[in-house]
Every structure is written in C-alpha cells, then in structure tokens.
Motif scaffolding. Structure first.
Motif, PDB file in Angstrom:
ATOM      1  N   ALA A   6       0.800  -1.233  -0.014  1.00 22.04           N
ATOM      2  CA  ALA A   6      -0.007   0.007  -0.122  1.00 22.04           C
ATOM      3  C   ALA A   6       0.765   1.230  -0.206  1.00 22.04           C
ATOM      4  O   ALA A   6       1.764   1.318   1.245  1.00 22.04           O
ATOM      5  CB  ALA A   6      -0.922   0.091   1.334  1.00 22.04           C
ATOM      6  N   HIS A   7       0.823   1.909  -1.206  1.00 18.77           N
ATOM      7  CA  HIS A   7       1.819   3.242  -1.076  1.00 18.77           C
ATOM      8  C   HIS A   7       1.840   4.145  -0.028  1.00 18.77           C
ATOM      9  O   HIS A   7       2.619   4.639   0.330  1.00 18.77           O
ATOM     10  CB  HIS A   7       1.620   3.711  -2.727  1.00 18.77           C
ATOM     11  N   PRO A   8       0.454   4.390   0.419  1.00 19.42           N
ATOM     12  CA  PRO A   8       0.394   5.569   1.525  1.00 19.42           C
ATOM     13  C   PRO A   8       0.769   4.838   2.780  1.00 19.42           C
ATOM     14  O   PRO A   8       0.634   5.648   3.903  1.00 19.42           O
ATOM     15  CB  PRO A   8      -1.030   6.184   1.422  1.00 19.42           C
ATOM     16  N   ALA A   9       1.042   3.691   2.741  1.00 19.94           N
ATOM     17  CA  ALA A   9       1.371   2.945   4.423  1.00 19.94           C
ATOM     18  C   ALA A   9       2.334   3.650   5.298  1.00 19.94           C
ATOM     19  O   ALA A   9       1.768   3.894   6.495  1.00 19.94           O
ATOM     20  CB  ALA A   9       2.010   1.505   4.182  1.00 19.94           C
ATOM     21  N   PRO A  10       3.361   4.490   4.810  1.00 18.39           N
ATOM     22  CA  PRO A  10       4.154   5.146   5.655  1.00 18.39           C
ATOM     23  C   PRO A  10       3.390   6.377   6.536  1.00 18.39           C
ATOM     24  O   PRO A  10       3.551   6.285   7.648  1.00 18.39           O
ATOM     25  CB  PRO A  10       5.208   5.523   4.938  1.00 18.39           C
ATOM     26  N   TYR A  11       2.475   6.780   5.804  1.00 26.39           N
ATOM     27  CA  TYR A  11       1.807   8.098   6.325  1.00 26.39           C
ATOM     28  C   TYR A  11       0.715   7.572   7.367  1.00 26.39           C
ATOM     29  O   TYR A  11       0.165   7.953   8.349  1.00 26.39           O
ATOM     30  CB  TYR A  11       1.217   9.104   5.489  1.00 26.39           C
ATOM     31  N   VAL A  12       0.060   6.408   6.809  1.00 24.47           N
ATOM     32  CA  VAL A  12      -1.041   5.713   7.583  1.00 24.47           C
ATOM     33  C   VAL A  12      -0.781   5.214   8.987  1.00 24.47           C
ATOM     34  O   VAL A  12      -1.177   5.507   9.768  1.00 24.47           O
ATOM     35  CB  VAL A  12      -1.823   4.620   6.899  1.00 24.47           C
ATOM     36  N   LEU A  13       0.399   4.558   8.784  1.00 24.30           N
ATOM     37  CA  LEU A  13       1.141   4.154  10.023  1.00 24.30           C
ATOM     38  C   LEU A  13       1.736   5.060  11.273  1.00 24.30           C
ATOM     39  O   LEU A  13       1.358   4.868  12.128  1.00 24.30           O
ATOM     40  CB  LEU A  13       2.028   3.211   9.799  1.00 24.30           C
ATOM     41  N   SER A  14       1.999   6.035  10.511  1.00 25.96           N
ATOM     42  CA  SER A  14       2.429   7.404  11.185  1.00 25.96           C
ATOM     43  C   SER A  14       1.352   7.947  12.153  1.00 25.96           C
ATOM     44  O   SER A  14       1.450   8.281  13.229  1.00 25.96           O
ATOM     45  CB  SER A  14       3.148   8.423  10.382  1.00 25.96           C
ATOM     46  N   ALA A  15       0.167   7.958  11.416  1.00 23.17           N
ATOM     47  CA  ALA A  15      -1.111   8.645  12.085  1.00 23.17           C
ATOM     48  C   ALA A  15      -1.525   7.602  12.982  1.00 23.17           C
ATOM     49  O   ALA A  15      -1.945   7.928  14.260  1.00 23.17           O
ATOM     50  CB  ALA A  15      -2.150   8.792  10.861  1.00 23.17           C
ATOM     51  N   ALA A  16      -1.355   6.292  12.693  1.00 23.27           N
ATOM     52  CA  ALA A  16      -1.847   5.269  13.757  1.00 23.27           C
ATOM     53  C   ALA A  16      -0.937   5.242  14.898  1.00 23.27           C
ATOM     54  O   ALA A  16      -1.577   5.327  15.983  1.00 23.27           O
ATOM     55  CB  ALA A  16      -1.739   3.739  13.261  1.00 23.27           C
ATOM     56  N   SER A  17       0.371   5.615  14.717  1.00 20.25           N
ATOM     57  CA  SER A  17       1.240   5.651  15.791  1.00 20.25           C
ATOM     58  C   SER A  17       0.909   6.965  16.746  1.00 20.25           C
ATOM     59  O   SER A  17       0.974   6.802  17.980  1.00 20.25           O
ATOM     60  CB  SER A  17       2.678   5.751  15.426  1.00 20.25           C
ATOM     61  N   ALA A  18       0.838   7.988  16.199  1.00 20.66           N
ATOM     62  CA  ALA A  18       0.402   9.260  16.730  1.00 20.66           C
ATOM     63  C   ALA A  18      -0.956   9.124  17.553  1.00 20.66           C
ATOM     64  O   ALA A  18      -1.025   9.595  18.513  1.00 20.66           O
ATOM     65  CB  ALA A  18       0.414  10.343  15.844  1.00 20.66           C
ATOM     66  N   ALA A  19      -1.923   8.454  16.847  1.00 18.41           N
ATOM     67  CA  ALA A  19      -3.312   8.266  17.763  1.00 18.41           C
ATOM     68  C   ALA A  19      -2.960   7.069  19.023  1.00 18.41           C
ATOM     69  O   ALA A  19      -3.736   7.358  19.958  1.00 18.41           O
ATOM     70  CB  ALA A  19      -4.247   7.334  16.839  1.00 18.41           C
ATOM     71  N   GLY A  20      -1.960   6.386  18.815  1.00 18.67           N
ATOM     72  CA  GLY A  20      -1.523   5.577  20.181  1.00 18.67           C
ATOM     73  C   GLY A  20      -0.959   6.513  21.137  1.00 18.67           C
ATOM     74  O   GLY A  20      -0.999   6.294  22.401  1.00 18.67           O
ATOM     75  N   SER A  21      -0.318   7.672  20.610  1.00 21.11           N
ATOM     76  CA  SER A  21       0.320   8.496  21.767  1.00 21.11           C
ATOM     77  C   SER A  21      -0.662   9.365  22.340  1.00 21.11           C
ATOM     78  O   SER A  21      -0.623   9.533  23.565  1.00 21.11           O
ATOM     79  CB  SER A  21       1.602   9.357  21.009  1.00 21.11           C
ATOM     80  N   LEU A  22      -1.916   9.433  21.712  1.00 20.64           N
ATOM     81  CA  LEU A  22      -2.995  10.162  22.208  1.00 20.64           C
ATOM     82  C   LEU A  22      -3.474   9.271  23.468  1.00 20.64           C
ATOM     83  O   LEU A  22      -4.001   9.823  24.466  1.00 20.64           O
ATOM     84  CB  LEU A  22      -4.005  10.614  21.087  1.00 20.64           C
ATOM     85  N   ALA A  23      -3.778   8.070  23.030  1.00 22.03           N
ATOM     86  CA  ALA A  23      -4.155   7.174  24.242  1.00 22.03           C
ATOM     87  C   ALA A  23      -3.446   7.169  25.325  1.00 22.03           C
ATOM     88  O   ALA A  23      -3.990   7.372  26.324  1.00 22.03           O
ATOM     89  CB  ALA A  23      -4.310   5.627  23.645  1.00 22.03           C
ATOM     90  N   CYS A  24      -2.038   7.221  25.202  1.00 26.82           N
ATOM     91  CA  CYS A  24      -1.081   7.279  26.329  1.00 26.82           C
ATOM     92  C   CYS A  24      -1.501   8.505  26.940  1.00 26.82           C
ATOM     93  O   CYS A  24      -1.160   8.700  28.327  1.00 26.82           O
ATOM     94  CB  CYS A  24       0.551   7.051  25.801  1.00 26.82           C
ATOM     95  N   ALA A  25      -1.421   9.564  26.244  1.00 30.32           N
ATOM     96  CA  ALA A  25      -1.790  10.934  26.910  1.00 30.32           C
ATOM     97  C   ALA A  25      -3.025  11.111  27.721  1.00 30.32           C
ATOM     98  O   ALA A  25      -3.050  11.702  29.000  1.00 30.32           O
ATOM     99  CB  ALA A  25      -1.763  12.187  26.187  1.00 30.32           C
ATOM    100  N   VAL A  26      -3.931  10.255  27.263  1.00 27.26           N
ATOM    101  CA  VAL A  26      -5.360  10.316  27.941  1.00 27.26           C
ATOM    102  C   VAL A  26      -5.146   9.631  29.262  1.00 27.26           C
ATOM    103  O   VAL A  26      -5.709   9.955  30.096  1.00 27.26           O
ATOM    104  CB  VAL A  26      -6.327   9.625  26.906  1.00 27.26           C
ATOM    105  N   ALA A  27      -4.342   8.496  29.293  1.00 31.75           N
ATOM    106  CA  ALA A  27      -4.173   7.747  30.444  1.00 31.75           C
ATOM    107  C   ALA A  27      -3.249   8.550  31.528  1.00 31.75           C
ATOM    108  O   ALA A  27      -3.202   7.986  32.652  1.00 31.75           O
ATOM    109  CB  ALA A  27      -3.687   6.478  29.999  1.00 31.75           C
ATOM    110  N   LEU A  28      -2.351   9.445  31.170  1.00 31.17           N
ATOM    111  CA  LEU A  28      -1.597  10.086  32.191  1.00 31.17           C
ATOM    112  C   LEU A  28      -2.332  10.610  33.193  1.00 31.17           C
ATOM    113  O   LEU A  28      -3.370  11.190  33.035  1.00 31.17           O
ATOM    114  CB  LEU A  28      -0.773  11.260  31.467  1.00 31.17           C
ATOM    115  N   PRO A  29      -1.916  10.334  34.465  1.00 30.12           N
ATOM    116  CA  PRO A  29      -2.544  10.914  35.519  1.00 30.12           C
ATOM    117  C   PRO A  29      -2.525  12.704  35.783  1.00 30.12           C
ATOM    118  O   PRO A  29      -1.454  13.243  35.320  1.00 30.12           O
ATOM    119  CB  PRO A  29      -1.993  10.343  36.813  1.00 30.12           C
ATOM    120  N   ARG A  30      -3.530  13.053  36.023  1.00 28.41           N
ATOM    121  CA  ARG A  30      -3.480  14.617  36.129  1.00 28.41           C
ATOM    122  C   ARG A  30      -2.639  14.873  37.446  1.00 28.41           C
ATOM    123  O   ARG A  30      -2.677  14.335  38.479  1.00 28.41           O
ATOM    124  CB  ARG A  30      -4.895  15.327  36.431  1.00 28.41           C
ATOM    125  N   LEU A  31      -1.798  15.743  37.314  1.00 25.16           N
ATOM    126  CA  LEU A  31      -1.015  16.330  38.478  1.00 25.16           C
ATOM    127  C   LEU A  31      -1.382  17.131  39.449  1.00 25.16           C
ATOM    128  O   LEU A  31      -2.659  17.986  39.177  1.00 25.16           O
ATOM    129  CB  LEU A  31       0.224  16.950  37.844  1.00 25.16           C
TER     130      LEU A  31
END
Length: 449
Positions: A173-198
């Motif tokens: 799939a030619h656009p795979a590098p950008y799709v996978l990068s977007a999926a990785s960024a979405a994963g970082s969003l999940a980590c940020a949501v799980a971070l405790p409030r200080l």
C-alpha cells in the motif's frame, strides 16, 4: 497501609504513580515520534511530482514555522496544563500524518509539515515539563534522568525495528508510511489520555486557584523572560546546550550522506550505517548513569560536546571504516548528552516559573542557531569544502565551550539548582552533599525502574 505503599519513600524506588507516569511517558514519546515516512519522504514527494526546489522549500518553511510555533505553544502549555498540551499535540500530529494521504500534492505536503511543526512544538517543552513535575510531585525526581534517557532510547530502537519495514509495506500500500505514522500518533494520544492529572495542575479553562485570566499569556511570557534575564545560570545552561543540538542535528541530518559519499560509502550502505548510529545513541541514552560521578553534569555536557566536535574533525583523516566508527561514537556521545542537558535545564528553572515556556525558549534558541548553521553548511558544501566545514564546526564548538568554562570558573556565574542555588543532581541522580548518606540517589541509581 495500601495508601502508604503508593507513596513510598525515595529510598525504595519510584511510587506506583511515578511508575505509571514513567511508563506512559515511554509510550507517548515512542509513538508520537515514530514517523514511518522519515526514510522515504523525499522519494515519496518526488514520486508525487514535486521538484527538489519545492521539497527543500517546504523543509525551510518547516524550520521557520517550528521556531514561530514554539513561542505560543510554550505559553499554551503553562496556561492549559502540560497534560492537556500533550493531548492537543497528539491530535494535531495524527491529523498531520493523514494530510499526504488525502492530498499527495505540494499543498498537501506543505500542510503536512506545517501541522507537524505545530504538533511537535506543542509537545517539545510540555512532555519534559510534565515528566519532571510529575516525578517531583511524587518525590521521585531522582529518577527523571534515567526516565528521560530511556524514553529517548526506546524511541530510537523502535525506529531501527520499524524503518526497514517501510519499503515492503509501500509495495503493498503506497500510502502505508503515512497511515502507520497517523496510527502511531493516535496511540500516543491514548497514552496522553491515560496520564494522571498532576496535583495543582491547571484545568481546562487555563486557570488555577486565584488566577482569573486577562493577560495571562503576557504574564507567562514576561515571567519566562524575567527568569532568563535574572538567572545567569539558566541562560548559560541553555547556551551550552546549543552546541549539542546544532552539532547533532547538522551531522545526523544535513551532513550524514555527504560525509559517507565523500568517503566512498555507497548509498546502499547508508541505511545500515544509520541503524548502527541509532543503536549506539539508544544504548547511551538509556544509560547516562554509566558516566563517572567525578565530573559534574555541566562538566560532562562540555566534555561530550567536545567529543562531538573532535569526532567531526577526525572524520577528515579516516577511511570508510574509521568514519563509520566515528559516526557511531558521535551518536553515543549525543545519546549520553541529551538527557543530562535536559535535566540541567529543568533543574535550573525556578520552582514556580513557567517551565514549559522556558523549555520552548531553549528550543527556539537551539533551532534558530541550527537554521543558521544549515545555511552555512549549504554554502560550504556548494563550494566543495566539506573538510573545512567539519574543522570549523569543531573549532567554533571549542571556542564556545572555552568561553562557557571561563565564565563558570571566574565566579561571574554561579551554579544553581531547582530555584535554590544549589548544585544540580549528578548524572546518576546524586545531589551534591548527599553522596555519602544511606538511601540516597547514588545507592538507588542502579535499581531498575
């Protein structure tokens, strides 16, 4: 008893909350910075019909935009809270990586890089500030250095593992590098949501107790500038970091291929050399505590900066294998230096100062100098003077660090730490005067997180 165990003393390792912060920070840093398209973006844009002028023009715009975005995003982080800023940055990064999929054109790639600049600037100071404040709130700040270094190392290892897969995936799939990068960024969003409030963090309105808006951004900007102006130590530590960032960026991005080609190393081998350098940097980033405690952190940053400069100068003499070894040594020195320098700056920020804003100021200085260095590097390369460029870079670094040490030893600038005027923590986490006490950071430095 359970409540107490979640806030254990510093002598028994990080608390439950501190471990959660550290692990989620690992995930966020790894996924947010995992840009699958990095090894192929030039060829991808060429295939989309962009000329060299358009491709490098977009890169120039990206660097300028990054510097400009750093100014408001640091202020935003100190207004809405670093955790909220990480959330915003992850959302922007996810959308940015999808832009070339939606429109593989000059406009699409320009929007992509402008959004990348915005997303990265939102997190560049906020991520480090959140980790530092979170661990300090848990009285586990002695674990910051290792946590910062390990996060960087894991991100580098992920790139070594994932980047070789990009070519085969693009066949499917030619656009795979950008799709996978977007999926990785979405994963970082999940980590940020799980971070405790200080504790004491700003809420979504950007206000804390006793704070009622009205010129809030200007107050934070003024506070940050006053901190830099009033603290010679903070300003000097920021300037010392310029050498590390500029040398590492120019060598590993702008001069990497010219150096290899100049020594007869074919393009087919460049990926392997980059992988070896990345492994060396990752190992060093994960283990800054390997450095001897006989030198202070600020001295180690100077020594490592000189090692970077010396490696560049030595490349003018060596053959292909020597150059590869020197590049790996360069990468290892960079890996050791980054987390130590980051902790030095964080330690130099006064307790109640706008930390994220000040870290953004440091990033602006670094990237502004890097932009000027890139222009100079282009002029040297155009004139066919690569060896002269490497030597002049080494000499400029030596002069900068010589002036730094002169100011430090003359007593004009005194070392400070966390707003108290005490010496910063040692590379292994030890504070001056605490090395001989039982249960101190020196005795805990080698305990696993």
């Amino acid at each position: 008893m359970r409540a107490r165990s979640s806030r254990r003393g510093a002598g028994t390792g990080p608390t439950v909350t501190a471990r959660r912060i550290i692990r989620l920070n690992y995930g966020f840093q790894l996924l947010f910075n995992l840009l699958w398209w990095m090894p192929v973006f030039y060829a991808y844009q060429k295939a989309a019909g962009l000329s060299d002028g358009q491709i490098f023009g977009i890169q120039s715009i990206y660097y300028v935009a990054f510097c400009l975005f750093e100014i408001p995003t640091g202020l935003i982080a100190d207004r809405i809270g670093t955790r909220n800023c990480l959330l915003a940055g992850a959302v922007v990064m996810t959308a940015a990586n999808l832009a070339p999929v939606v429109s593989a054109s000059y406009t699409g790639f320009l929007v992509h890089f402008l959004a990348i600049a915005a997303g990265r600037s939102l997190t560049s100071g906020a991520a480090s500030a959140y980790l530092y404040d979170g661990l300090r709130a848990e009285k586990c700040d002695e674990h910051y250095l290792r946590a910062e270094g390990t996060a960087r190392a894991l991100g580098l290892v992920a790139k070594v593992v994932c980047w070789p897969l990009v070519g085969p995936l693009m066949v499917v799939a030619h656009p795979a590098p950008y799709v996978l990068s977007a999926a990785s960024a979405a994963g970082s969003l999940a980590c940020a949501v799980a971070l405790p409030r200080l504790a004491g963090a700003r809420d979504g309105t950007g206000k804390t107790d006793g704070e009622h808006g009205g010129g809030a951004f200007l107050r934070d900007a003024g506070a940050a500038l006053r901190c830099v102006a009033s603290s010679r130590w903070l300003a000097l530590v920021m300037v010392q970091g310029v050498a590390i960032f500029t040398l590492s960026r120019i060598c590993q991005v702008n001069l990497f291929q010219p150096i290899l080609l100049d020594h007869g190393i074919a393009e087919a081998s460049h990926g392997s050399v980059m992988a070896a350098m990345t492994v060396a940097e990752a190992v060093a980033s994960a283990r800054p505590q390997w450095l001897s405690r006989r030198l202070s952190p600020v001295a180690w940053v100077s020594v490592l900066s000189l090692a970077l400069a010396g490696s560049l100068a030595a490349m003018t003499f060596g053959g292909p294998w020597a150059v590869v070894a020197l590049l790996c040594l360069f990468a290892a020195a960079t890996g050791f230096a980054y987390p130590i320098q980051r902790k030095l700056v964080n330690d130099a920020v006064p307790t109640h100062a706008p930390r994220a804003t000040l870290l953004s100021v440091e990033s602006i200085v670094d990237r502004a100098v890097c932009a000027l260095a890139a222009i100079a590097a282009g002029a040297y390369l155009a004139a066919g003077r690569l060896d002269a460029l490497l030597w002049h870079s080494a000499l400029a670094t030596a002069v900068l660090l010589g002036a730094f040490q002169l100011l430090l030893r003359s007593g004009v600038v005194k070392r400070e730490s966390p707003g108290r005027g005490v010496r910063p923590a040692e590379p292994g986490g030890t504070r001056a005067g605490a090395a001989d006490r039982p249960g101190t950071a020196r005795n805990r430095a080698r305990k696993p997180l």
